[in-house]
Design a protein around this motif. Structure first.
Motif, PDB file in Angstrom:
ATOM      1  N   ILE A 108       0.834  -1.204   0.000  1.00 49.44           N
ATOM      2  CA  ILE A 108       0.000   0.000   0.000  1.00 49.44           C
ATOM      3  C   ILE A 108       0.871   1.258   0.000  1.00 49.44           C
ATOM      4  O   ILE A 108       0.582   2.228  -0.712  1.00 49.44           O
ATOM      5  CB  ILE A 108      -0.959  -0.004   1.213  1.00 49.44           C
ATOM      6  N   GLU A 109       1.937   1.233   0.787  1.00 52.64           N
ATOM      7  CA  GLU A 109       2.865   2.372   0.822  1.00 52.64           C
ATOM      8  C   GLU A 109       3.462   2.622  -0.566  1.00 52.64           C
ATOM      9  O   GLU A 109       3.576   3.768  -1.008  1.00 52.64           O
ATOM     10  CB  GLU A 109       3.975   2.090   1.835  1.00 52.64           C
ATOM     11  N   PHE A 110       3.808   1.540  -1.264  1.00 50.09           N
ATOM     12  CA  PHE A 110       4.350   1.653  -2.612  1.00 50.09           C
ATOM     13  C   PHE A 110       3.296   2.141  -3.612  1.00 50.09           C
ATOM     14  O   PHE A 110       3.575   2.974  -4.487  1.00 50.09           O
ATOM     15  CB  PHE A 110       4.900   0.287  -3.042  1.00 50.09           C
ATOM     16  N   TYR A 111       2.081   1.644  -3.485  1.00 49.37           N
ATOM     17  CA  TYR A 111       1.058   1.878  -4.494  1.00 49.37           C
ATOM     18  C   TYR A 111       0.276   3.179  -4.287  1.00 49.37           C
ATOM     19  O   TYR A 111      -0.293   3.726  -5.235  1.00 49.37           O
ATOM     20  CB  TYR A 111       0.077   0.697  -4.509  1.00 49.37           C
ATOM     21  N   ARG A 112       0.249   3.716  -3.076  1.00 51.69           N
ATOM     22  CA  ARG A 112      -0.629   4.852  -2.770  1.00 51.69           C
ATOM     23  C   ARG A 112      -0.413   6.070  -3.690  1.00 51.69           C
ATOM     24  O   ARG A 112      -1.395   6.670  -4.138  1.00 51.69           O
ATOM     25  CB  ARG A 112      -0.457   5.269  -1.311  1.00 51.69           C
ATOM     26  N   PRO A 113       0.838   6.468  -4.024  1.00 52.01           N
ATOM     27  CA  PRO A 113       0.987   7.620  -4.932  1.00 52.01           C
ATOM     28  C   PRO A 113       0.296   7.403  -6.280  1.00 52.01           C
ATOM     29  O   PRO A 113      -0.338   8.321  -6.817  1.00 52.01           O
ATOM     30  CB  PRO A 113       2.515   7.738  -5.095  1.00 52.01           C
ATOM     31  N   ARG A 114       0.396   6.211  -6.820  1.00 55.49           N
ATOM     32  CA  ARG A 114      -0.285   5.926  -8.093  1.00 55.49           C
ATOM     33  C   ARG A 114      -1.797   5.968  -7.907  1.00 55.49           C
ATOM     34  O   ARG A 114      -2.518   6.482  -8.765  1.00 55.49           O
ATOM     35  CB  ARG A 114       0.160   4.554  -8.607  1.00 55.49           C
ATOM     36  N   ALA A 115      -2.275   5.422  -6.785  1.00 59.78           N
ATOM     37  CA  ALA A 115      -3.710   5.443  -6.515  1.00 59.78           C
ATOM     38  C   ALA A 115      -4.221   6.879  -6.430  1.00 59.78           C
ATOM     39  O   ALA A 115      -5.305   7.202  -6.959  1.00 59.78           O
ATOM     40  CB  ALA A 115      -4.014   4.692  -5.225  1.00 59.78           C
ATOM     41  N   GLU A 116      -3.463   7.747  -5.773  1.00 60.30           N
ATOM     42  CA  GLU A 116      -3.882   9.141  -5.645  1.00 60.30           C
ATOM     43  C   GLU A 116      -3.965   9.823  -7.005  1.00 60.30           C
ATOM     44  O   GLU A 116      -4.873  10.634  -7.248  1.00 60.30           O
ATOM     45  CB  GLU A 116      -2.914   9.883  -4.727  1.00 60.30           C
TER      46      GLU A 116
END
Length: 242
Positions: A108-116
């Motif tokens: 989640i820490e890795f993916y959150r910027p892309r999700a945002e």
């Protein structure tokens, strides 16, 4: 040489590896034979495009656009080729006793910027003190990424991505839930078939890879979905005993 078919729903890690070893070897050779001429086509199209780019001749401008299309299609083929190699080259698992909560939190820490960037809110509901599971963390991360990309594509205008974990009957369960467009029964029946995709740019190997990795870990994967009401993937993995 003939090979006995393997029932994927009952397959062990060893059986899956045996089933795909020869295919992986053939795929590697095929990829090499395809990649070389594909790279040559793309490079020469790029060189021709550079020569024509400064021309004001309408015919040259039309040719330049067509060469750009050729390059784009070469790039798309390269992506499909890479996805196929990833699919067939499962290789030997490297499982380690793993806290699945820690693995999910790091993803989640890795993916959150892309999700945002995609206007997707991530809502984790991770049960504490879950038993350890035997995981190849690298492959499990790929499972999470493929499911996240699938959810992205189902939520083009943003939405909610929820990850839930809990313990049930000596199994660790992960639910991966999106608020996207959902899938009808026909799509659900075919979504784990290699190269099946409803998306123009999709390789059709993301969800089959997810299923293959989960099965190789001795787990199961189910899907619940309805058009307009989102999708829920349910992954169960055997918990390690004391």
């Amino acid at each position: 040489m003939s090979h006995k078919p393997v029932d994927l729903e009952q397959a062990t890690s060893s059986e899956l590896i045996d089933q795909y070893t020869e295919l992986a070897s053939l795929a590697g050779g095929l990829a090499h034979e395809i990649r070389n001429p594909l790279s040559s086509i793309s490079m020469n199209a790029s060189l021709l495009e550079e020569e024509l780019h400064q021309s004001e001749d309408p015919r040259d401008r039309r040719m330049c656009k067509r060469l750009e299309t050729v390059r784009q299609e070469c790039h798309h083929l390269e992506e499909i080729l890479n996805a196929f190699l990833q699919f067939v080259r499962l290789g030997e698992l490297n499982p380690q006793p793993t806290d699945i909560t820690d693995a999910i939190e790091k993803f989640i820490e890795f993916y959150r910027p892309r999700a945002e960037q995609q206007q997707i809110d991530i809502s984790p509901h991770l049960s504490p003190n879950l038993p350890l599971v035997n995981l190849d963390r690298s492959l499990f991360r790929q499972v999470l990424l493929n499911l996240a990309i699938n959810a992205e594509q189902a939520m083009p205008d943003g939405g909610l991505l929820e990850l839930q974990t809990y313990n049930r009957n000596d199994k660790v369960v992960l639910e991966f839930i999106d608020t996207g467009v959902g899938m009808n029964e026909e799509v659900q029946e075919k979504m784990f078939q290699a190269f099946f995709s409803c998306k123009a740019e999709g390789s059709g190997l993301g969800l089959p890879t997810v299923r293959k990795v989960v099965l190789a870990h001795g787990g199961t994967i189910q899907c619940e979905s309805e058009p307009g009401k989102g999708t829920r993937f349910i992954i169960t993995l055997p918990a390690l005993g004391d």
